[in-house]
Design a protein around this motif. Structure first.
Motif, mmCIF file in Angstrom:
data_model
loop_
_atom_site.group_PDB
_atom_site.id
_atom_site.type_symbol
_atom_site.label_atom_id
_atom_site.label_comp_id
_atom_site.label_asym_id
_atom_site.label_seq_id
_atom_site.Cartn_x
_atom_site.Cartn_y
_atom_site.Cartn_z
ATOM 1 N N ASP A 219 0.864 -1.184 0.000
ATOM 2 C CA ASP A 219 0.000 0.000 0.000
ATOM 3 C C ASP A 219 0.904 1.238 0.000
ATOM 4 N N VAL A 220 0.849 1.992 -1.083
ATOM 5 C CA VAL A 220 1.659 3.206 -1.213
ATOM 6 C C VAL A 220 0.719 4.400 -1.152
ATOM 7 N N ALA A 221 0.818 5.163 -0.077
ATOM 8 C CA ALA A 221 -0.050 6.328 0.085
ATOM 9 C C ALA A 221 0.442 7.472 -0.798
ATOM 10 N N ARG A 222 -0.387 8.503 -0.910
ATOM 11 C CA ARG A 222 -0.007 9.663 -1.709
ATOM 12 C C ARG A 222 1.138 10.399 -1.035
ATOM 13 N N MET A 223 2.213 10.629 -1.792
ATOM 14 C CA MET A 223 3.395 11.300 -1.267
ATOM 15 C C MET A 223 3.338 12.784 -1.586
ATOM 16 N N PRO A 224 4.082 13.584 -0.851
ATOM 17 C CA PRO A 224 4.204 15.005 -1.225
ATOM 18 C C PRO A 224 4.791 15.148 -2.620
ATOM 19 N N ASP A 225 4.349 16.150 -3.339
ATOM 20 C CA ASP A 225 4.825 16.337 -4.711
ATOM 21 C C ASP A 225 6.334 16.546 -4.769
ATOM 22 N N ALA A 226 6.874 17.253 -3.772
ATOM 23 C CA ALA A 226 8.325 17.495 -3.771
ATOM 24 C C ALA A 226 9.105 16.190 -3.653
ATOM 25 N N LEU A 227 8.643 15.278 -2.783
ATOM 26 C CA LEU A 227 9.319 13.995 -2.625
ATOM 27 C C LEU A 227 9.184 13.151 -3.895
ATOM 28 N N SER A 228 8.026 13.171 -4.517
ATOM 29 C CA SER A 228 7.836 12.405 -5.753
ATOM 30 C C SER A 228 8.752 12.914 -6.859
ATOM 31 N N ARG A 229 8.899 14.227 -6.961
ATOM 32 C CA ARG A 229 9.793 14.774 -7.983
ATOM 33 C C ARG A 229 11.244 14.418 -7.706
ATOM 34 N N ARG A 230 11.638 14.437 -6.455
ATOM 35 C CA ARG A 230 13.018 14.091 -6.121
ATOM 36 C C ARG A 230 13.321 12.630 -6.437
ATOM 37 N N ILE A 231 12.370 11.736 -6.157
ATOM 38 C CA ILE A 231 12.566 10.320 -6.474
ATOM 39 C C ILE A 231 12.666 10.118 -7.983
ATOM 40 N N ALA A 232 11.762 10.758 -8.734
ATOM 41 C CA ALA A 232 11.798 10.619 -10.192
ATOM 42 C C ALA A 232 13.093 11.194 -10.770
ATOM 43 N N GLN A 233 13.540 12.329 -10.230
ATOM 44 C CA GLN A 233 14.775 12.933 -10.709
ATOM 45 C C GLN A 233 15.971 12.053 -10.380
ATOM 46 N N PHE A 234 15.973 11.434 -9.209
ATOM 47 C CA PHE A 234 17.082 10.556 -8.836
ATOM 48 C C PHE A 234 17.146 9.336 -9.759
ATOM 49 N N LEU A 235 15.992 8.751 -10.072
ATOM 50 C CA LEU A 235 15.989 7.576 -10.935
ATOM 51 C C LEU A 235 16.456 7.912 -12.346
ATOM 52 N N ARG A 236 16.159 9.133 -12.818
ATOM 53 C CA ARG A 236 16.609 9.527 -14.145
ATOM 54 C C ARG A 236 18.107 9.797 -14.186
ATOM 55 N N GLN A 237 18.645 10.338 -13.087
ATOM 56 C CA GLN A 237 20.040 10.781 -13.084
ATOM 57 C C GLN A 237 20.958 9.875 -12.271
ATOM 58 N N ALA A 238 20.468 8.715 -11.857
ATOM 59 C CA ALA A 238 21.272 7.844 -10.983
ATOM 60 C C ALA A 238 22.558 7.394 -11.656
ATOM 61 N N SER A 239 22.502 7.105 -12.952
ATOM 62 C CA SER A 239 23.698 6.605 -13.631
ATOM 63 C C SER A 239 24.799 7.657 -13.722
ATOM 64 N N GLY A 240 24.455 8.926 -13.562
ATOM 65 C CA GLY A 240 25.457 9.980 -13.642
ATOM 66 C C GLY A 240 26.139 10.287 -12.328
ATOM 67 N N HIS A 241 25.679 9.711 -11.223
ATOM 68 C CA HIS A 241 26.283 9.959 -9.911
ATOM 69 C C HIS A 241 27.414 8.972 -9.649
ATOM 70 N N THR A 242 28.303 9.367 -8.778
ATOM 71 C CA THR A 242 29.329 8.433 -8.312
ATOM 72 C C THR A 242 28.708 7.418 -7.358
ATOM 73 N N GLY A 243 29.432 6.332 -7.106
ATOM 74 C CA GLY A 243 28.897 5.270 -6.264
ATOM 75 C C GLY A 243 28.464 5.724 -4.878
ATOM 76 N N PRO A 244 29.347 6.393 -4.116
ATOM 77 C CA PRO A 244 28.938 6.833 -2.769
ATOM 78 C C PRO A 244 27.779 7.823 -2.788
ATOM 79 N N THR A 245 27.784 8.753 -3.736
ATOM 80 C CA THR A 245 26.690 9.715 -3.820
ATOM 81 C C THR A 245 25.377 9.024 -4.174
ATOM 82 N N ARG A 246 25.444 8.071 -5.054
ATOM 83 C CA ARG A 246 24.236 7.332 -5.459
ATOM 84 C C ARG A 246 23.642 6.575 -4.273
ATOM 85 N N GLU A 247 24.489 5.921 -3.505
ATOM 86 C CA GLU A 247 24.000 5.172 -2.341
ATOM 87 C C GLU A 247 23.448 6.108 -1.273
ATOM 88 N N ARG A 248 24.121 7.245 -1.073
ATOM 89 C CA ARG A 248 23.656 8.185 -0.046
ATOM 90 C C ARG A 248 22.286 8.768 -0.399
#
Length: 323
Positions: A219-248
């Motif tokens: 069950d995934v409740a409705r998230m704040p729009d800011a958090l949803s945008r940050r998650i979507a942005q992270f998934l799009r740009q994950a390959s461009g981050h370094t390993g430690p930054t990506r994990e953090r």
């Protein structure tokens, strides 16, 4: 006397230093921060708007300008040659004196190599056949659209620096300028701005295979729009981050998203067990579940509105239809 003068000069020097430091503090900046602020804005690669927002500029390269110029001037020269042949043929047919042939030739060259490019640039706001092919546009130094006077100055100077020198003078001047300006651009106050942007292919993530069974009951409740945008942005740009930054970033977003997910899967934040899931897979699953459920909600809403459309569009009972 010498001692008194030395004392007075020392006091004046101290007073001047105090005033300068006080002015710096009153402006809210230290000397180092003021220098950093002045150096943070690059007038050659950025445009400062009236709201003090720096817009990144993309001047066209010298090679792109050369390619566009070759296309343009080949077109203009061929058109000028055809025009010159037609005008001289017509002049000979009507019996025009040969002494006027030179004037007709000069008028044709001026019309085809100077006036025609100026009219085309002014009418298309900086475009031409070569620039349409290369994706750039001639704009003013402040980023605005050019007028006829800018286009005419560029075309008139271009006859001498491009046609007469076969482009050599224009290339040399452009190589010495950070915005690849030629002499006509320097006199007209313009430059070539690259405006073609490659289409971005949106990456669509599905639920990872490891979380398929969990997603069926999660069950995934409705998230704040800011958090949803940050998650979507992270998934799009994950390959461009370094390993430690990506994990953090993945760990931080997982901790925020966990407040809206029940039950939580077994996530390995410390990467100590290979059987456990990584935070990034969890974020991909959450994003996929939210996308699917929001799409389902929109489809149900559209179906419900379609059912109600006849009732909403119908007239009240007994009301005559005068349409």
């Amino acid at each position: 006397m010498s001692t008194a003068q030395n004392t007075a000069s020392a006091q004046n020097l101290a007073t001047g230093q105090t005033r300068s430091s006080g002015q710096t503090r009153s402006s809210g900046q230290t000397p180092s921060s003021a220098q950093a602020t002045r150096g943070a804005y690059d007038s050659e690669s950025e445009l400062l708007t009236g709201e003090a927002v720096a817009l990144e500029l993309r001047p066209a390269s010298v090679i792109a300008r050369m390619a566009g110029g070759i296309i343009d001037y080949l077109t203009y020269i061929i058109a000028t040659g055809l025009l010159l042949w037609l005008m001289l043929s017509a002049a000979g047919a009507i019996g025009l004196p040969e002494a006027l042939f030179a004037a007709v030739s000069i008028a044709c060259v001026f019309l085809g190599v100077v006036l025609a490019p100026a009219v085309v640039e002014a009418a298309t706001q900086g475009k031409s056949l070569g620039r349409l092919a290369l994706g750039d546009r001639i704009v003013r130094d402040d980023g605005g659209a050019i007028a006829f006077r800018h286009a005419f100055i560029r075309a008139f100077v271009g006859f001498f620096e491009i046609v007469m020198t076969f482009g050599g003078a224009a290339v040399v001047v452009a190589l010495l300028n950070p915005r690849a300006k030629r002499l006509g651009d320097l006199l007209a106050g313009t430059y070539s701005q690259y405006e073609r942007v490659a289409a971005e292919n949106a990456v669509v993530y599905g639920v990872p295979v490891q979380l398929t069974e969990w997603a069926a009951t999660a069950d995934v409740a409705r998230m704040p729009d800011a958090l949803s945008r940050r998650i979507a942005q992270f998934l799009r740009q994950a390959s461009g981050h370094t390993g430690p930054t990506r994990e953090r970033l993945a760990t931080s977003l997982t901790a925020e998203a966990a407040l809206y997910v029940s039950p939580m899967p077994n996530i390995d934040v410390a990467h100590s067990s290979p059987e456990q899931l990584s935070p990034e897979l969890f974020l991909a699953a959450v994003a996929a579940l939210r996308r699917e459920r929001e799409a389902t909600g929109l489809r149900l809403e559209q179906a419900r509105l379609a059912e109600l459309q006849p009732t909403l569009a119908a007239l009240p009972h007994g009301f005559p239809d005068r349409g």
